[in-house]
Write an enzyme that holds these catalytic residues in place. Sequence first.
Site, PDB file in Angstrom:
ATOM      1  N   LYS A 196       0.911  -1.389  -0.027  1.00 26.06           N
ATOM      2  CA  LYS A 196       0.018  -0.090   0.291  1.00 26.06           C
ATOM      3  C   LYS A 196       0.817   1.168   0.108  1.00 26.06           C
ATOM      4  CE  LYS A 196      -3.679   2.372   2.701  1.00 26.06           C
ATOM      5  NZ  LYS A 196      -4.750   2.241   3.685  1.00 26.06           N
ATOM      6  N   LYS A 249      -2.394  -1.843  -3.526  1.00 26.54           N
ATOM      7  CA  LYS A 249      -3.144  -0.472  -3.861  1.00 26.54           C
ATOM      8  C   LYS A 249      -2.255   0.804  -3.897  1.00 26.54           C
ATOM      9  CE  LYS A 249      -5.590   1.654   0.071  1.00 26.54           C
ATOM     10  NZ  LYS A 249      -6.706   1.433   0.693  1.00 26.54           N
TER      11      LYS A 249
HETATM   12  C1  PBG Z   1      -7.514   3.464   4.968  1.00 26.85           C
HETATM   13  C2  PBG Z   1      -7.810   3.034   3.597  1.00 26.85           C
HETATM   14  C3  PBG Z   1      -7.527   3.846   2.616  1.00 26.85           C
HETATM   15  C4  PBG Z   1      -8.140   3.321   1.380  1.00 26.85           C
HETATM   16  C5  PBG Z   1      -8.921   2.202   2.080  1.00 26.85           C
HETATM   17  N1  PBG Z   1      -8.531   1.850   3.449  1.00 26.85           N
HETATM   18  C6  PBG Z   1      -6.686   5.117   2.320  1.00 26.85           C
HETATM   19  C7  PBG Z   1      -5.985   5.975   3.521  1.00 26.85           C
HETATM   20  O1  PBG Z   1      -6.694   6.730   3.714  1.00 26.85           O
HETATM   21  O2  PBG Z   1      -4.916   5.765   3.774  1.00 26.85           O
HETATM   22  C8  PBG Z   1      -8.220   3.849   0.136  1.00 26.85           C
HETATM   23  C9  PBG Z   1      -9.091   3.230  -0.598  1.00 26.85           C
HETATM   24  C10 PBG Z   1      -9.594   4.293  -1.972  1.00 26.85           C
HETATM   25  O3  PBG Z   1      -8.856   5.314  -2.163  1.00 26.85           O
HETATM   26  O4  PBG Z   1     -10.462   3.949  -2.635  1.00 26.85           O
HETATM   27  N2  PBG Z   1      -6.899   2.727   5.876  1.00 26.85           N
END
Ligand code: PBG
Length: 328
Positions: A196, A249
Amino acid sequence: MNYPKTRLRRLRYNLNIREMFEDVSINKSDLIQPIFITDGHNVKNEIKGLDKQFQLSIDNCLNFCSELLELGLKNIILFGVSEQKDENGDIACSHNSIIPKAIKKIKEKFGDKLLVIADVCNCSYTNHGHCGTITNDEVDNDLTIQTLAKQSITLAEAGADVIAPSDMMDGRVQLIRNELDKKGFEKIPIFPYSVKYASSFYGPFRNAVDNIPKKGNRKSYQMNFKNSKEFIREIEQDLNEGADAVIIKPALAYLDIIREVKVKFNVPIIAYNVSGEYSMVKAAAQKQYIDELEIILEIISSMKRAGADAIISYHSIEVVKYLNKTDV
Ligand code: PBG
């Protein structure tokens, strides 16, 4: 053999030939719809930057799940929009928290027809917006994983089918696995967000769950996109700790990473086609700069081609509607 004896265009000559040699396909079972759940009754708030995606109260979420099943969409991932927040995100460990409440209702109504993946993180539940407990102005890894493990147990007790920690703390998969096993949840898989990146593609999501850090950013725990090797150790670590599949992601700007994970590791991959990727498509389509559906199918296909087995996407419904139309 060279041109003119070889003409590569011969295999693109007509539709049947082209289709014969296709080896990338999108199936309904590959798609996972994100759902944002909030308190209240009959709430349906459209999310800024995420056209046609809503914060839903539990009653509306149940209706939405029925619609998904009618379309043939069977996988969901849940995010909490919590008005109640505290210093460490402890509220998320309670059965009165929004997601455990929602999971109970979803499971009561749909049982195993819907696969319910529960995102596990503290950021929707902390009053400072960070993904963990703050000590001396820093996110404290070892305290944070304790609350994540508690949150995971609550979610499993509520009926979650899969636990998906998205926090990027070290050691969380191991601790969550141990705690789940101790409580008799050895069958519940863990799909960590193993890879991530600290990305600006999460912008609209952060509007949706109100988790923008009040101070600082997430770069001390999410990965640096200018580092091309770190992902290998992240995946190794999570696999050693018991990950059953991995989430990567964002997806679109990171297809190289998806590919490399596919080649290097024997593990199922889920790509997260994140909020900013979705909003760029929507904005361009609104201006009529692009053919929206064609672009969506091309993007989702590219993730499959790179090596994703499944995809979390806000486009899931649009894709499934297309598949239903072409399914004869
Ligand atoms: C948080 C989380 C995030 C996303 C999913 N869970 C990002 C964040 O705020 O760091 C992002 C998903 C998206 O942008 O669609 N833990």
